[in-house]
Write a protein that holds these residues in place. Structure first.
Motif, PDB file in Angstrom:
ATOM      1  N   ASP A 242     -14.730  -6.874   1.460  1.00 42.95           N
ATOM      2  CA  ASP A 242     -15.014  -6.207   0.186  1.00 42.95           C
ATOM      3  C   ASP A 242     -14.690  -4.716   0.268  1.00 42.95           C
ATOM      4  O   ASP A 242     -14.820  -4.093   1.334  1.00 42.95           O
ATOM      5  CB  ASP A 242     -16.486  -6.406  -0.171  1.00 42.95           C
ATOM      6  CG  ASP A 242     -16.836  -5.814  -1.532  1.00 42.95           C
ATOM      7  OD1 ASP A 242     -16.484  -6.438  -2.544  1.00 42.95           O
ATOM      8  OD2 ASP A 242     -17.436  -4.721  -1.568  1.00 42.95           O
ATOM      9  N   ILE A 243     -14.288  -4.124  -0.863  1.00 39.98           N
ATOM     10  CA  ILE A 243     -13.887  -2.708  -0.888  1.00 39.98           C
ATOM     11  C   ILE A 243     -15.011  -1.782  -0.451  1.00 39.98           C
ATOM     12  O   ILE A 243     -14.773  -0.763   0.217  1.00 39.98           O
ATOM     13  CB  ILE A 243     -13.364  -2.302  -2.298  1.00 39.98           C
ATOM     14  CG1 ILE A 243     -12.829  -0.859  -2.265  1.00 39.98           C
ATOM     15  CG2 ILE A 243     -14.431  -2.479  -3.350  1.00 39.98           C
ATOM     16  CD1 ILE A 243     -12.158  -0.431  -3.546  1.00 39.98           C
TER      17      ILE A 243
ATOM     18  N   PHE B 268       0.846  -1.192   0.000  1.00 42.25           N
ATOM     19  CA  PHE B 268       0.000   0.000   0.000  1.00 42.25           C
ATOM     20  C   PHE B 268       0.879   1.239   0.000  1.00 42.25           C
ATOM     21  O   PHE B 268       2.036   1.215   0.447  1.00 42.25           O
ATOM     22  CB  PHE B 268      -0.940   0.010   1.207  1.00 42.25           C
ATOM     23  CG  PHE B 268      -0.274   0.242   2.531  1.00 42.25           C
ATOM     24  CD1 PHE B 268      -0.134   1.532   3.043  1.00 42.25           C
ATOM     25  CD2 PHE B 268       0.223  -0.822   3.289  1.00 42.25           C
ATOM     26  CE1 PHE B 268       0.488   1.757   4.272  1.00 42.25           C
ATOM     27  CE2 PHE B 268       0.840  -0.607   4.512  1.00 42.25           C
ATOM     28  CZ  PHE B 268       0.973   0.684   5.004  1.00 42.25           C
ATOM     29  N   GLY B 269       0.345   2.340  -0.512  1.00 39.06           N
ATOM     30  CA  GLY B 269       1.069   3.613  -0.535  1.00 39.06           C
ATOM     31  C   GLY B 269       0.132   4.729  -0.937  1.00 39.06           C
ATOM     32  O   GLY B 269      -0.975   4.490  -1.434  1.00 39.06           O
TER      33      GLY B 269
ATOM     34  N   ALA C  15      -4.984   0.240   6.919  1.00 36.95           N
ATOM     35  CA  ALA C  15      -6.154  -0.490   7.427  1.00 36.95           C
ATOM     36  C   ALA C  15      -6.907  -1.162   6.288  1.00 36.95           C
ATOM     37  O   ALA C  15      -7.385  -2.296   6.422  1.00 36.95           O
ATOM     38  CB  ALA C  15      -7.070   0.465   8.189  1.00 36.95           C
ATOM     39  N   ALA C  16      -7.013  -0.463   5.151  1.00 34.43           N
ATOM     40  CA  ALA C  16      -7.696  -1.047   3.991  1.00 34.43           C
ATOM     41  C   ALA C  16      -6.962  -2.287   3.490  1.00 34.43           C
ATOM     42  O   ALA C  16      -7.592  -3.296   3.125  1.00 34.43           O
ATOM     43  CB  ALA C  16      -7.800  -0.005   2.878  1.00 34.43           C
ATOM     44  N   ALA C  17      -5.629  -2.233   3.475  1.00 29.42           N
ATOM     45  CA  ALA C  17      -4.846  -3.383   3.012  1.00 29.42           C
ATOM     46  C   ALA C  17      -5.006  -4.568   3.966  1.00 29.42           C
ATOM     47  O   ALA C  17      -5.118  -5.720   3.533  1.00 29.42           O
ATOM     48  CB  ALA C  17      -3.374  -2.994   2.893  1.00 29.42           C
ATOM     49  N   ILE C  18      -5.030  -4.293   5.269  1.00 32.80           N
ATOM     50  CA  ILE C  18      -5.219  -5.365   6.251  1.00 32.80           C
ATOM     51  C   ILE C  18      -6.601  -5.996   6.069  1.00 32.80           C
ATOM     52  O   ILE C  18      -6.748  -7.224   6.069  1.00 32.80           O
ATOM     53  CB  ILE C  18      -5.049  -4.814   7.679  1.00 32.80           C
ATOM     54  CG1 ILE C  18      -3.575  -4.443   7.916  1.00 32.80           C
ATOM     55  CG2 ILE C  18      -5.525  -5.822   8.723  1.00 32.80           C
ATOM     56  CD1 ILE C  18      -3.357  -3.618   9.172  1.00 32.80           C
ATOM     57  N   ALA C  19      -7.624  -5.156   5.903  1.00 27.84           N
ATOM     58  CA  ALA C  19      -8.981  -5.671   5.717  1.00 27.84           C
ATOM     59  C   ALA C  19      -9.090  -6.455   4.409  1.00 27.84           C
ATOM     60  O   ALA C  19      -9.760  -7.497   4.342  1.00 27.84           O
ATOM     61  CB  ALA C  19      -9.984  -4.525   5.742  1.00 27.84           C
TER      62      ALA C  19
ATOM     63  N   LEU D 294     -10.435   5.381  -2.824  1.00 24.18           N
ATOM     64  CA  LEU D 294      -9.695   4.189  -2.416  1.00 24.18           C
ATOM     65  C   LEU D 294      -9.592   3.233  -3.597  1.00 24.18           C
ATOM     66  O   LEU D 294     -10.603   2.914  -4.239  1.00 24.18           O
ATOM     67  CB  LEU D 294     -10.400   3.500  -1.251  1.00 24.18           C
ATOM     68  CG  LEU D 294      -9.840   2.156  -0.803  1.00 24.18           C
ATOM     69  CD1 LEU D 294      -8.441   2.312  -0.220  1.00 24.18           C
ATOM     70  CD2 LEU D 294     -10.774   1.497   0.218  1.00 24.18           C
ATOM     71  N   ASN D 295      -8.395   2.800  -3.895  1.00 22.06           N
ATOM     72  CA  ASN D 295      -8.158   1.830  -4.965  1.00 22.06           C
ATOM     73  C   ASN D 295      -7.657   0.533  -4.348  1.00 22.06           C
ATOM     74  O   ASN D 295      -6.619   0.512  -3.676  1.00 22.06           O
ATOM     75  CB  ASN D 295      -7.103   2.354  -5.951  1.00 22.06           C
ATOM     76  CG  ASN D 295      -7.556   3.609  -6.670  1.00 22.06           C
ATOM     77  OD1 ASN D 295      -8.024   3.569  -7.794  1.00 22.06           O
ATOM     78  ND2 ASN D 295      -7.399   4.760  -6.009  1.00 22.06           N
ATOM     79  N   VAL D 296      -8.394  -0.541  -4.549  1.00 24.75           N
ATOM     80  CA  VAL D 296      -7.986  -1.867  -4.093  1.00 24.75           C
ATOM     81  C   VAL D 296      -7.938  -2.769  -5.317  1.00 24.75           C
ATOM     82  O   VAL D 296      -8.970  -3.110  -5.890  1.00 24.75           O
ATOM     83  CB  VAL D 296      -8.949  -2.431  -3.032  1.00 24.75           C
ATOM     84  CG1 VAL D 296      -8.531  -3.847  -2.630  1.00 24.75           C
ATOM     85  CG2 VAL D 296      -8.997  -1.526  -1.812  1.00 24.75           C
ATOM     86  N   GLU D 297      -6.703  -3.052  -5.731  1.00 25.44           N
ATOM     87  CA  GLU D 297      -6.474  -3.780  -6.989  1.00 25.44           C
ATOM     88  C   GLU D 297      -7.198  -3.047  -8.115  1.00 25.44           C
ATOM     89  O   GLU D 297      -6.909  -1.887  -8.369  1.00 25.44           O
ATOM     90  CB  GLU D 297      -6.868  -5.248  -6.818  1.00 25.44           C
ATOM     91  CG  GLU D 297      -5.947  -5.951  -5.798  1.00 25.44           C
ATOM     92  CD  GLU D 297      -6.231  -7.409  -5.591  1.00 25.44           C
ATOM     93  OE1 GLU D 297      -7.285  -7.915  -6.019  1.00 25.44           O
ATOM     94  OE2 GLU D 297      -5.366  -8.088  -4.982  1.00 25.44           O
ATOM     95  N   ASP D 298      -8.202  -3.637  -8.768  1.00 26.65           N
ATOM     96  CA  ASP D 298      -8.807  -2.957  -9.912  1.00 26.65           C
ATOM     97  C   ASP D 298     -10.157  -2.330  -9.580  1.00 26.65           C
ATOM     98  O   ASP D 298     -10.930  -1.967 -10.464  1.00 26.65           O
ATOM     99  CB  ASP D 298      -8.964  -3.931 -11.079  1.00 26.65           C
ATOM    100  CG  ASP D 298      -9.826  -5.137 -10.708  1.00 26.65           C
ATOM    101  OD1 ASP D 298     -10.100  -5.324  -9.507  1.00 26.65           O
ATOM    102  OD2 ASP D 298     -10.208  -5.892 -11.618  1.00 26.65           O
ATOM    103  N   ARG D 299     -10.460  -2.178  -8.283  1.00 20.62           N
ATOM    104  CA  ARG D 299     -11.752  -1.608  -7.890  1.00 20.62           C
ATOM    105  C   ARG D 299     -11.549  -0.289  -7.148  1.00 20.62           C
ATOM    106  O   ARG D 299     -10.503  -0.053  -6.553  1.00 20.62           O
ATOM    107  CB  ARG D 299     -12.535  -2.595  -7.020  1.00 20.62           C
ATOM    108  CG  ARG D 299     -12.884  -3.888  -7.750  1.00 20.62           C
ATOM    109  CD  ARG D 299     -13.710  -4.795  -6.854  1.00 20.62           C
ATOM    110  NE  ARG D 299     -14.965  -4.180  -6.486  1.00 20.62           N
ATOM    111  CZ  ARG D 299     -15.780  -4.662  -5.540  1.00 20.62           C
ATOM    112  NH1 ARG D 299     -15.426  -5.731  -4.860  1.00 20.62           N
ATOM    113  NH2 ARG D 299     -16.923  -4.058  -5.267  1.00 20.62           N
ATOM    114  N   GLN D 300     -12.571   0.572  -7.186  1.00 21.88           N
ATOM    115  CA  GLN D 300     -12.486   1.882  -6.562  1.00 21.88           C
ATOM    116  C   GLN D 300     -13.719   2.147  -5.698  1.00 21.88           C
ATOM    117  O   GLN D 300     -14.809   1.627  -5.971  1.00 21.88           O
ATOM    118  CB  GLN D 300     -12.381   2.982  -7.627  1.00 21.88           C
ATOM    119  CG  GLN D 300     -11.103   2.924  -8.452  1.00 21.88           C
ATOM    120  CD  GLN D 300     -11.027   4.074  -9.431  1.00 21.88           C
ATOM    121  OE1 GLN D 300     -12.040   4.494  -9.992  1.00 21.88           O
ATOM    122  NE2 GLN D 300      -9.831   4.605  -9.626  1.00 21.88           N
TER     123      GLN D 300
END
Length: 927
Positions: A799-800, A735-736, A789-793, A764-770
């Motif tokens: 789910d994003i 994450f960054g 926290a988002a990366a841990i979850a 928030l971008n998690v892989e290919d979802r926003q």
């Protein structure tokens, strides 16, 4: 306008017309139409049966999805749900794409192979939901649908014109008489499935099961007279399939079946005579569908049945030898209770315990019957609440007591349970179902069987105060994981002093003598200021159930005492043991977070996310999230944070702090995390670690000690963390703040902007979802904390959309970047919880970015920085000047270094104040 048992839709036609409906579908004779004669714009259809019409309209709306499906139906009082799960397993193994509409849920796999589950509103859904579900299943490649068909669904024409290829009848016994009135009408409702909803070429599977096979015999006769193809099972003289021999054990049943194609042996993990009936039913249905016999037998040998149907709840492998055998079953009718009790009575055991109740606002006649049945079969019966609904719990329990007193079982008080001799029998009343299960399991010995009956798969309890989360299987698992002397000995490897206390259960583990309550376990920790051994007599008087000590107390040993070499080590060992048991029983996700700054904020952000994941289950009786409280992140605090973990918890979030090398290694050994995150590495705790390199090495112990299956969460914006991560082979999530040129980040932020207040907005971008996030806390560093926290979850499978909701709901904890209203329209950032160079710089940067007026910074000392203290305090003073702070007040041993550096870097010396006392600083701020 539907005609129901409690309401008639025709009474609301006027209301519907007033709401400007354009068509009325009514039943002939139900309505005087003269008042609507002039309303030519409204289409009015008179029908003989509006419920049937409703079903047909639903079919038409969804383009008759049943035409594309093989439909299989299961009806009967008991066994529908278990049979649907068994048949689903058999058909999937044979290559079918299966959908199920049943009591627990409606489920199927979509075109991507992902399981879709919808909680069921009714066993047989209303026509629109039924047809919609069938349409979705057909569109996703499902070719075969299994339906549990209830008597209500048949009576109310919910299934419309559906015709089934195979329909099975399991049994009929007393139930739903509050709706049907009598058994004859109840049977007539079931009969409709075979006389009105079976294909001309369909097969009726009839099982001679339950206590009264008369109903099966009648149905078989009716079907044969109507020319229906019948496949029967369970009766040697009247069946195509029947058992030649049955061998029942605690963990399996061996069945030798006679079939039209020869003999077949099945070794099923299910137990009980009624499950033998269910297995025969499914064997017959599968044979009717021409599934090869060997495939049926293989699938049934692996199938574990339905949740809450004679479901065995097991203790961990290390503890099963000193725990009772516990079953959870849905049995809530007299016949079902008798069948399951008869089954477990035949299994090897010393005493049979049964914990059960009856529902309120339902058939009251079955209460005495069920009490009498329990009294005839049980050694110990515990009467408790089921779903009392709006009815008085005491009245329900009194009726059950009236039935049980017709037997030889005597009523006892609650204390008797924990003190009873093996040969003593009796019954007790404990209305609180949680307490009843806990006490019943605690009282039972390792050769006993405990049956918890009535609610099965249901994860709620209906009371006069509404619906609350309650799950018998979780309650049983929690009771089976309570602390006993044997488990304490396994964990600590200590020596038991004071006699044999086998099968005694305890409550919580604690180290604070002031908080020890009845039956708690006291661990006598030796600290810098206090020695727990000095308070042993105090905790014994408070009712402690067990002591864990390094030296024996000088008082009579009236409770079990476990002697260990080191109580601090023992405390960690107890937490480690508990963690290992929960990993085996319930697999909670354990996340460990360390770093020089931001640990608590990220932990609380994770907690906000996980609270969104299980919102309905976060009420006090069933809390699903466990987290470090306060600053409990060291060798004492972390074990105390982890020890309460139970089968009810879905996630555990732990902070890991340290002051010297080796601490995080030990903490990681205790926690055995599934997810591990090093947030950052800065100059903190240098007094014990010497240099920044020493800090990095100490933090690395987290990754170094984790198992091969742990997911490592990496801050790509911290070069030291990135360098450390390259040494390890576990799965990593990066994450960054901003996606790098290689696109290697899994979690990052885009479109960052500030709102009108201190709040932050970003995508928030998690892989290919926003997903959009509104963060209610200031400071760019908190965006990075949110991404952690988002990366841990995300590593925990959240789910994003849930992650974004959780981050948006997060509010800062006390004294961590807490923005408050001050006097005279001022705003105050309270960040006084703790400080190190990076967190203080982040706070100053945030201060400089907020508002349009003057900015004051009041700074205390940063501690535990060792020989670097002077240089690092100078860095803070320089940073305050560089970011444009208007006034600086400093207090503490190193205040002169902070002040001089601020002036040297351009701050007006008249705007820098050094205070020797806090009162001076307060007076300056007030002025």
């Amino acid at each position: 306008a539907l005609v129901g048992s409690k309401s008639n839709g025709h009474d609301f036609v006027g209301q519907a017309v007033a709401a400007a409906c354009s068509a009325l579908l009514i039943e002939t004779g139900q309505l005087d139409l003269s008042q609507y004669a002039a309303m030519s714009e409204i289409c009015i259809l008179e029908l003989s049966d509006t419920r049937k019409a409703y079903g047909i309209l639903a079919e038409t709306l969804f383009l008759n999805p049943a035409h594309d499906l093989t439909l299989l139906a299961i009806t009967g009082t008991n066994g529908k749900t278990t049979s649907s799960y068994l048949l689903e397993n058999v058909l999937r193994q044979s290559g079918k794409q299966v959908g199920v509409l049943g009591t627990i849920n409606y489920r199927y796999c979509d075109l991507h192979g992902e399981l879709k589950q919808i909680p069921s509103s009714f066993t047989t859904p209303e026509p629109l939901l039924l047809q919609q579900s069938l349409r979705e299943m057909a569109d996703n490649g499902v070719d075969t649908v299994i339906m549990e068909v209830s008597s209500h669904g048949l009576e109310q024409n919910r299934i419309g014109n559906l015709l089934f290829d195979v329909a099975a009848f399991t049994n009929l016994s007393r139930d739903h008489l509050d709706y049907h009135g009598n058994m004859e009408d109840y049977f007539s409702a079931k009969l409709r499935l075979f006389t009105k909803h079976l294909q001309a070429s369909g097969v009726a599977v009839i099982t001679f099961g339950g206590e009264d096979p008369t109903w099966s015999d009648r149905l078989r006769t009716i079907c044969l007279e109507a020319g229906i193809n019948v496949f029967s099972c369970g009766h040697p003289d009247k069946s195509d399939i029947y058992p030649l021999s049955i061998t029942g054990e605690l963990s399996k049943t061996i069945i030798s079946l006679q079939t039209p194609k020869g003999k077949c042996e099945i070794i099923s993990p299910l137990v009980g005579a009624f499950n033998v009936d269910n297995i025969q039913t499914i064997f017959a249905m599968a044979m009717a569908l021409e599934v090869p016999m060997v495939d049926i037998a293989t699938a049934l040998s692996r199938a574990t049945g339905a949740p809450g149907r004679m479901q065995r709840i097991t203790a961990s492998s290390q503890e099963q030898m000193f725990r009772p055998t516990v079953f959870v079953d849905y049995a809530h009718t007299p016949d079902a209770l008798e069948q399951v009790l008869k089954t477990v009575k035949a299994l090897p055991h010393t005493n049979l315990y049964c914990i059960f109740g009856c529902g309120g606002d339902r058939d009251s006649g079955k209460r005495q019957l069920m009490g009498e049945i329990a009294g005839n079969y049980c050694d110990v019966a515990i009467l408790t609440d089921d779903n009392p609904r709006s009815e008085d719990s005491g009245i329900i329990l009194s009726a059950i007591v009236e039935g049980i007193t017709r037997t030889t079982l005597l009523q006892r008080n609650q204390v008797w349970l924990s003190e009873k001799e093996i040969e003593e029998k009796g019954f007790v009343v404990i209305a609180d179902r949680h307490q009843a299960i806990a006490d019943g399991v605690a009282a039972a010995g390792n050769n006993d069987i405990v049956l918890i009956a009535g609610k099965g798969h249901e994860n709620y309890q209906l009371t006069s105060k509404g619906r609350r989360f309650f799950d018998d299987s979780l309650e049983a698992a929690e009771a089976l994981s309570s602390w006993r002397v044997e488990s304490l000995m396994n964990a600590t490897k200590g020596k038991l002093v004071g006699g044999d206390y086998a099968h005694k259960s305890f409550n919580s583990i604690g180290i604070d003598s002031r908080r020890i309550k009845s039956n708690d376990i006291f661990v006598a920790i030796i600290g810098e200021r206090f020695d727990g051994h000095d308070f042993v007599e105090q905790v014994v008087k408070a009712g402690a159930g067990c002591l864990i000590v390094e030296r024996l107390p000088e008082i009579p040993l009236t409770i079990p005492v476990i002697l260990v070499n080191n109580t601090e080590q023992a405390l960690g060992d107890l937490a480690s043991y508990r963690r290992a048991r929960m990993r085996e029983i319930s697999t909670p996700q354990v996340a460990a977070i360390t770093g020089s700054s931001g640990k608590t904020t990220v932990k609380e952000m994770c907690a906000a996310i996980f609270s969104e994941q299980w919102p309905e289950q976060l009420d006090a009786p069933a809390k699903r999230l466990l987290k470090t409280e306060g600053n409990f992140n060291n060798l004492i605090g972390l074990p105390l944070s982890l020890l309460p973990v139970s089968p009810k918890h879905k996630a555990v979030i732990l902070e890991m702090g340290m002051n010297r090398p080796g601490e995080i290694k030990r903490l990681t050994e205790i926690a055995a995390p599934d997810i591990a995150c090093i947030l950052n590495i800065h100059g903190a705790h240098l007094l014990g670690l010497g240099t920044i390199e020493g800090v990095a090495k100490a933090k690395e112990e987290l990754f170094q000690t984790c198992g091969k299956d742990t997911v490592l969460v990496i801050n790509s914006d911290d070069l030291r963390v990135m360098n450390i991560s390259q040494k390890y082979e576990q799965k990593k999530l990066f994450f960054g703040l901003t996606q790098d040129s290689s696109g290697s980040l899994d979690v990052y932020a885009s479109d960052r902007k500030k709102g009108n207040s201190e709040d932050l907005f970003f995508t928030l971008n998690v892989e290919d979802r926003q997903a959009p996030v509104h963060l209610q806390v200031p400071g760019l560093h908190n965006v990075l904390n949110g991404l952690a926290a988002a990366a841990i979850a995300h590593a925990a499978g959240v789910d994003i959309a849930v992650i974004a909701r959780g981050l948006s709901a997060f509010v800062p904890t006390d004294r961590r970047m807490e923005v408050l209203d001050g006097p005279g329209g001022s705003r105050i950032i309270n960040d006084t919880y703790n400080a190190n160079p990076e967190s203080m710089k982040a706070g100053l940067t945030t201060l400089s970015e907020l508002g349009t007026g003057k900015r004051f910074a009041v700074l205390g000392d940063m501690l535990e920085l060792g020989v670097e203290s002077e240089a690092l305090h100078k860095e803070i003073g320089a940073h305050a000047a560089v970011v444009g702070i208007d006034f600086l007040g400093v207090i503490g041993e190193f205040s002169s270094f902070t002040a001089s550096a601020a002036i040297e870097n351009g701050m007006d010396e008249n705007a820098v104040y050094i205070f020797s006392e806090q009162d001076e600083c307060n007076a300056w701020l007030t002025k």
